[in-house]
Design a protein around this motif. Structure first.
Motif, PDB file in Angstrom:
ATOM      1  N   LEU A 248      -0.359  22.337 -12.101  1.00  0.00           N
ATOM      2  CA  LEU A 248      -1.620  22.765 -11.500  1.00  0.00           C
ATOM      3  C   LEU A 248      -2.489  21.578 -11.080  1.00  0.00           C
ATOM      4  CD1 LEU A 248      -2.487  25.726 -13.886  1.00  0.00           C
ATOM      5  CD2 LEU A 248      -1.548  25.846 -11.555  1.00  0.00           C
ATOM      6  N   ALA A 249      -2.562  20.556 -11.900  1.00  0.00           N
ATOM      7  CA  ALA A 249      -3.401  19.397 -11.596  1.00  0.00           C
ATOM      8  C   ALA A 249      -2.865  18.612 -10.405  1.00  0.00           C
ATOM      9  CB  ALA A 249      -3.515  18.487 -12.814  1.00  0.00           C
ATOM     10  N   ALA A 250      -1.557  18.595 -10.235  1.00  0.00           N
ATOM     11  CA  ALA A 250      -0.959  17.836  -9.134  1.00  0.00           C
ATOM     12  C   ALA A 250      -1.509  18.283  -7.785  1.00  0.00           C
ATOM     13  CB  ALA A 250       0.560  17.968  -9.164  1.00  0.00           C
ATOM     14  N   ASN A 251      -1.854  19.557  -7.688  1.00  0.00           N
ATOM     15  CA  ASN A 251      -2.402  20.062  -6.432  1.00  0.00           C
ATOM     16  C   ASN A 251      -3.775  19.487  -6.121  1.00  0.00           C
ATOM     17  OD1 ASN A 251      -0.167  21.736  -5.990  1.00  0.00           O
ATOM     18  ND2 ASN A 251      -1.043  23.322  -7.286  1.00  0.00           N
ATOM     19  N   ASN A 252      -4.458  18.957  -7.130  1.00  0.00           N
ATOM     20  CA  ASN A 252      -5.811  18.443  -6.944  1.00  0.00           C
ATOM     21  C   ASN A 252      -5.917  16.925  -6.962  1.00  0.00           C
ATOM     22  OD1 ASN A 252      -6.882  21.068  -6.856  1.00  0.00           O
ATOM     23  ND2 ASN A 252      -6.895  21.173  -9.076  1.00  0.00           N
ATOM     24  N   VAL A 253      -4.831  16.230  -7.267  1.00  0.00           N
ATOM     25  CA  VAL A 253      -4.887  14.777  -7.423  1.00  0.00           C
ATOM     26  C   VAL A 253      -5.365  14.077  -6.157  1.00  0.00           C
ATOM     27  CG1 VAL A 253      -3.465  12.707  -7.739  1.00  0.00           C
ATOM     28  CG2 VAL A 253      -3.219  14.638  -9.289  1.00  0.00           C
ATOM     29  N   VAL A 254      -4.794  14.426  -5.031  1.00  0.00           N
ATOM     30  CA  VAL A 254      -5.166  13.751  -3.783  1.00  0.00           C
ATOM     31  C   VAL A 254      -6.635  14.002  -3.467  1.00  0.00           C
ATOM     32  CG1 VAL A 254      -4.740  13.617  -1.299  1.00  0.00           C
ATOM     33  CG2 VAL A 254      -2.811  13.756  -2.881  1.00  0.00           C
ATOM     34  N   GLY A 255      -7.093  15.243  -3.625  1.00  0.00           N
ATOM     35  CA  GLY A 255      -8.493  15.565  -3.363  1.00  0.00           C
ATOM     36  C   GLY A 255      -9.437  14.817  -4.287  1.00  0.00           C
ATOM     37  N   LEU A 256      -9.079  14.715  -5.569  1.00  0.00           N
ATOM     38  CA  LEU A 256      -9.921  13.989  -6.513  1.00  0.00           C
ATOM     39  C   LEU A 256      -9.972  12.503  -6.187  1.00  0.00           C
ATOM     40  CD1 LEU A 256      -9.071  15.689  -9.912  1.00  0.00           C
ATOM     41  CD2 LEU A 256     -11.256  15.699  -8.707  1.00  0.00           C
ATOM     42  N   MET A 257      -8.828  11.948  -5.812  1.00  0.00           N
ATOM     43  CA  MET A 257      -8.804  10.525  -5.461  1.00  0.00           C
ATOM     44  C   MET A 257      -9.669  10.274  -4.228  1.00  0.00           C
ATOM     45  SD  MET A 257      -4.835   9.639  -6.320  1.00  0.00           S
ATOM     46  CE  MET A 257      -4.885   7.918  -5.863  1.00  0.00           C
ATOM     47  N   GLU A 258      -9.588  11.175  -3.271  1.00  0.00           N
ATOM     48  CA  GLU A 258     -10.426  11.042  -2.079  1.00  0.00           C
ATOM     49  C   GLU A 258     -11.901  11.122  -2.452  1.00  0.00           C
ATOM     50  OE1 GLU A 258      -9.980  10.535   1.197  1.00  0.00           O
ATOM     51  OE2 GLU A 258      -7.829  10.267   1.015  1.00  0.00           O
TER      52      GLU A 258
ATOM     53  N   MET B 254       0.840  -1.180   0.000  1.00  0.00           N
ATOM     54  CA  MET B 254       0.000   0.000   0.000  1.00  0.00           C
ATOM     55  C   MET B 254       0.890   1.249   0.000  1.00  0.00           C
ATOM     56  SD  MET B 254      -3.129  -1.044   0.070  1.00  0.00           S
ATOM     57  CE  MET B 254      -4.541  -0.655   1.016  1.00  0.00           C
ATOM     58  N   VAL B 255       0.406   2.245  -0.708  1.00  0.00           N
ATOM     59  CA  VAL B 255       1.085   3.534  -0.743  1.00  0.00           C
ATOM     60  C   VAL B 255       0.057   4.618  -0.446  1.00  0.00           C
ATOM     61  CG1 VAL B 255       2.861   2.799  -2.390  1.00  0.00           C
ATOM     62  CG2 VAL B 255       0.756   3.835  -3.249  1.00  0.00           C
ATOM     63  N   THR B 256       0.550   5.760  -0.014  1.00  0.00           N
ATOM     64  CA  THR B 256      -0.355   6.878   0.252  1.00  0.00           C
ATOM     65  C   THR B 256      -0.730   7.557  -1.054  1.00  0.00           C
ATOM     66  OG1 THR B 256       1.411   8.502   0.473  1.00  0.00           O
ATOM     67  CG2 THR B 256       0.778   7.283   2.483  1.00  0.00           C
ATOM     68  N   MET B 257      -1.798   8.323  -1.006  1.00  0.00           N
ATOM     69  CA  MET B 257      -2.192   9.074  -2.192  1.00  0.00           C
ATOM     70  C   MET B 257      -1.135  10.112  -2.539  1.00  0.00           C
ATOM     71  SD  MET B 257      -6.255   9.386  -2.208  1.00  0.00           S
ATOM     72  CE  MET B 257      -7.301   7.988  -1.904  1.00  0.00           C
ATOM     73  N   GLN B 258      -0.444  10.602  -1.525  1.00  0.00           N
ATOM     74  CA  GLN B 258       0.648  11.548  -1.772  1.00  0.00           C
ATOM     75  C   GLN B 258       1.763  10.867  -2.571  1.00  0.00           C
ATOM     76  OE1 GLN B 258       0.699  14.869  -1.090  1.00  0.00           O
ATOM     77  NE2 GLN B 258       2.627  14.942  -2.207  1.00  0.00           N
ATOM     78  N   GLN B 259       2.053   9.614  -2.279  1.00  0.00           N
ATOM     79  CA  GLN B 259       3.055   8.871  -3.038  1.00  0.00           C
ATOM     80  C   GLN B 259       2.621   8.684  -4.486  1.00  0.00           C
ATOM     81  OE1 GLN B 259       3.334   5.726   0.162  1.00  0.00           O
ATOM     82  NE2 GLN B 259       5.367   5.498  -0.773  1.00  0.00           N
ATOM     83  N   VAL B 260       1.326   8.439  -4.696  1.00  0.00           N
ATOM     84  CA  VAL B 260       0.810   8.304  -6.067  1.00  0.00           C
ATOM     85  C   VAL B 260       1.018   9.617  -6.806  1.00  0.00           C
ATOM     86  CG1 VAL B 260      -1.240   7.937  -7.480  1.00  0.00           C
ATOM     87  CG2 VAL B 260      -0.852   6.508  -5.461  1.00  0.00           C
ATOM     88  N   LYS B 261       0.652  10.708  -6.183  1.00  0.00           N
ATOM     89  CA  LYS B 261       0.818  12.033  -6.789  1.00  0.00           C
ATOM     90  C   LYS B 261       2.283  12.297  -7.121  1.00  0.00           C
ATOM     91  CE  LYS B 261       1.044  16.779  -5.328  1.00  0.00           C
ATOM     92  NZ  LYS B 261       0.772  17.748  -4.276  1.00  0.00           N
ATOM     93  N   THR B 262       3.158  12.077  -6.163  1.00  0.00           N
ATOM     94  CA  THR B 262       4.589  12.332  -6.359  1.00  0.00           C
ATOM     95  C   THR B 262       5.143  11.461  -7.479  1.00  0.00           C
ATOM     96  OG1 THR B 262       4.819  12.951  -4.037  1.00  0.00           O
ATOM     97  CG2 THR B 262       6.836  12.336  -5.202  1.00  0.00           C
ATOM     98  N   GLY B 263       4.744  10.190  -7.511  1.00  0.00           N
ATOM     99  CA  GLY B 263       5.226   9.279  -8.548  1.00  0.00           C
ATOM    100  C   GLY B 263       4.746   9.666  -9.933  1.00  0.00           C
ATOM    101  N   LEU B 264       3.483  10.064 -10.048  1.00  0.00           N
ATOM    102  CA  LEU B 264       2.947  10.493 -11.340  1.00  0.00           C
ATOM    103  C   LEU B 264       3.668  11.734 -11.851  1.00  0.00           C
ATOM    104  CD1 LEU B 264      -0.888  10.009 -10.770  1.00  0.00           C
ATOM    105  CD2 LEU B 264       0.499   8.850 -12.486  1.00  0.00           C
ATOM    106  N   VAL B 265       3.851  12.706 -10.971  1.00  0.00           N
ATOM    107  CA  VAL B 265       4.534  13.943 -11.368  1.00  0.00           C
ATOM    108  C   VAL B 265       5.973  13.643 -11.765  1.00  0.00           C
ATOM    109  CG1 VAL B 265       5.378  16.178 -10.530  1.00  0.00           C
ATOM    110  CG2 VAL B 265       3.021  15.467 -10.049  1.00  0.00           C
TER     111      VAL B 265
END
Length: 112
Positions: free
Chosen positions: A37-47, A1-12
């Motif tokens: 700009l989208a990276a700032n919203n990735v975690v919120g959208l996933m949630e 398992m990884v955090t949503m922040q890790q997903v965001k960081t990895g994608l960017v």
């Protein structure tokens, strides 16, 4: 398992390291700005979407918001069997062809 922040960081990181260097001009600028700009919203959208029935049935996001990246990797990997490549259409950028090495890079970047 990884955090949503890790997903965001990895994608960017994948986009910055493996996609942007292959683009030029307005396409590079456009995707770079969009990603920033989208990276700032990735975690919120996933949630927001983790409770959606189409996402919930996948059972890849737990109650704490962690993502089962190994389960996702195992589900996607067969799409690249026998050296297959997949094409992704990115609006305003065009088609991007990815292969198993791209999947593995993205997986490593997310895992950290």
């Amino acid at each position: 398992m990884v955090t949503m922040q890790q997903v965001k960081t990895g994608l960017v990181r994948y986009i910055d390291t493996d996609v942007l260097p292959h683009l030029t001009g307005i396409k590079k600028l456009g995707l770079g700005v969009y990603t920033a700009l989208a990276a700032n919203n990735v975690v919120g959208l996933m949630e927001k979407y983790r409770e959606h029935p189409a996402v919930a049935v996948l059972d890849v996001i737990d109650a704490d918001g962690n993502v089962d990246i190994d389960k996702l990797y195992q589900a996607v990997a067969p799409q690249f069997a026998n050296g297959e490549k997949q094409t992704i259409s990115i609006p305003l950028i065009g088609d991007m062809t990815v292969d198993r090495s791209d999947l593995e890079k993205l997986y490593r970047y997310i895992k950290g």
